[in-house]
Design a protein around this motif. Sequence first.
Motif, PDB file in Angstrom:
ATOM      1  N   PRO A  65      -2.882  11.477   2.339  1.00 57.29           N
ATOM      2  CA  PRO A  65      -2.316  10.270   2.959  1.00 57.29           C
ATOM      3  C   PRO A  65      -3.266   9.094   2.803  1.00 57.29           C
ATOM      4  CG  PRO A  65      -3.092  11.816   4.628  1.00 57.29           C
ATOM      5  CD  PRO A  65      -3.174  12.540   3.324  1.00 57.29           C
ATOM      6  N   ASP A 111       1.975   5.248   0.575  1.00 52.14           N
ATOM      7  CA  ASP A 111       1.770   6.189   1.676  1.00 52.14           C
ATOM      8  C   ASP A 111       0.744   7.258   1.324  1.00 52.14           C
ATOM      9  OD1 ASP A 111       3.658   4.894   3.264  1.00 52.14           O
ATOM     10  OD2 ASP A 111       5.302   6.069   2.408  1.00 52.14           O
ATOM     11  N   SER A 112       0.597   7.533   0.021  1.00 51.10           N
ATOM     12  CA  SER A 112      -0.337   8.581  -0.396  1.00 51.10           C
ATOM     13  C   SER A 112      -1.010   8.191  -1.706  1.00 51.10           C
ATOM     14  CB  SER A 112       0.390   9.914  -0.561  1.00 51.10           C
ATOM     15  OG  SER A 112       1.404   9.810  -1.546  1.00 51.10           O
ATOM     16  N   GLN A 156       0.833  -1.190   0.000  1.00 48.55           N
ATOM     17  CA  GLN A 156       0.000   0.000   0.000  1.00 48.55           C
ATOM     18  C   GLN A 156       0.876   1.252   0.000  1.00 48.55           C
ATOM     19  OE1 GLN A 156      -2.963   0.098   3.039  1.00 48.55           O
ATOM     20  NE2 GLN A 156      -3.777  -1.927   2.554  1.00 48.55           N
ATOM     21  N   LYS A 211      -4.581   6.524   4.427  1.00 51.38           N
ATOM     22  CA  LYS A 211      -4.791   5.933   5.736  1.00 51.38           C
ATOM     23  C   LYS A 211      -6.238   6.113   6.157  1.00 51.38           C
ATOM     24  CE  LYS A 211      -3.411  10.020   8.412  1.00 51.38           C
ATOM     25  NZ  LYS A 211      -2.487  10.537   9.457  1.00 51.38           N
ATOM     26  N   GLU A 212      -6.697   5.172   6.956  1.00 45.77           N
ATOM     27  CA  GLU A 212      -8.074   5.240   7.418  1.00 45.77           C
ATOM     28  C   GLU A 212      -8.284   6.475   8.296  1.00 45.77           C
ATOM     29  OE1 GLU A 212      -9.970   1.929   9.059  1.00 45.77           O
ATOM     30  OE2 GLU A 212      -9.654   0.639   7.333  1.00 45.77           O
ATOM     31  N   LYS A 249      -1.938  -7.160   7.486  1.00 49.28           N
ATOM     32  CA  LYS A 249      -2.985  -6.778   8.437  1.00 49.28           C
ATOM     33  C   LYS A 249      -3.631  -7.990   9.093  1.00 49.28           C
ATOM     34  CE  LYS A 249      -4.152  -2.377   6.263  1.00 49.28           C
ATOM     35  NZ  LYS A 249      -5.234  -1.530   5.718  1.00 49.28           N
TER      36      LYS A 249
END
Length: 320
Positions: free
Chosen positions: A97, A74-75, A72, A99-100, A203
């Motif tokens: 970003p 980073d951005s 995944q 990210k969740e 994860k």
Amino acid sequence: MQKEIFKHKLLVFNYALAALLLMLTYSCKKKYPDFPYNEIEKFSIKDVSGTELNAAIQEKNIIIYWPPFQDQPDSIQPQIAVSDRAIITPKSGSKIPFKEGFSYEVKAQNGSINTYTLKIANNQPLPYFEVNELVINLNRSMSLFGDYLIPDATQTSVYLVDKNKKETLLTINSISNNAVNVNIPLVLSQDTSHYHIKVITGKRNLTKGPYYIDRPLLALGTVTLPADVLTVKRGQSIVFKHSATPGTLKYYAQTGRYATVAITSRITRSVPMQITDTEITLTIPQDFPLGATYGSISFLVEDKAKGTWQRRTSPFTVVQ
């Protein structure tokens, strides 16, 4: 008379024209309500290979299903379509970003606002593994075989978990998508005891066990006698150096330690010994045969097979 009629008609026409212009002016000034729409209609990004991924928009959530086994980023730079006359912040194409919890704000023409939150769905398969060892020992390697492991030591880790839930991170020697080999340290929180094995990959995580971890195997490595020790007298002590891992001996009994010294291929003598983490000390008995040369010694720490080391040492001769 006709002139008066013409003037009258002209006056009526002018009044009608003025009324029409007034109506047109009024209609042009009529205010329509602003649009109330503030929805995200489409949200897409590209994966590592450049394939377009369309997010699912559900209950003010932007859900992205990232492909399994792809790293995944980073951005990301999403391409976003929103309701007519609405404005989204940050705007479409802006780098954000990945990210969740990151949120977007969509503002309708009438000022009403909707907030959308980014969520990343776990599309990674659940891993599984089996321990490929009949006996697990301290200070040895252990192999796990399974599938769906990410072959990257920065994304996959293996832990031992003791009865108090304390976790010990293990060093990875090698890793593939279906196997991982790790080192069991010499000293653990509970030493020889039952432990669960926990694997985290990406994860996902999986814990199995408990498995019993036994004491370390005895391994003296090299055993050497100082080069200047060629002859030994009866009653004299001689010191051998060994390269066993320091700390191994504490797991073995302190009694029953002796060395078996070969006099001939068929005749041996048992000699008491003292052993530390680095040295073995033998004292030659007073009744030892003279003139014989000795070069093969078995060092027995316990009356168990795993406590015996046999090493050929530098030869020495016993004299009066």
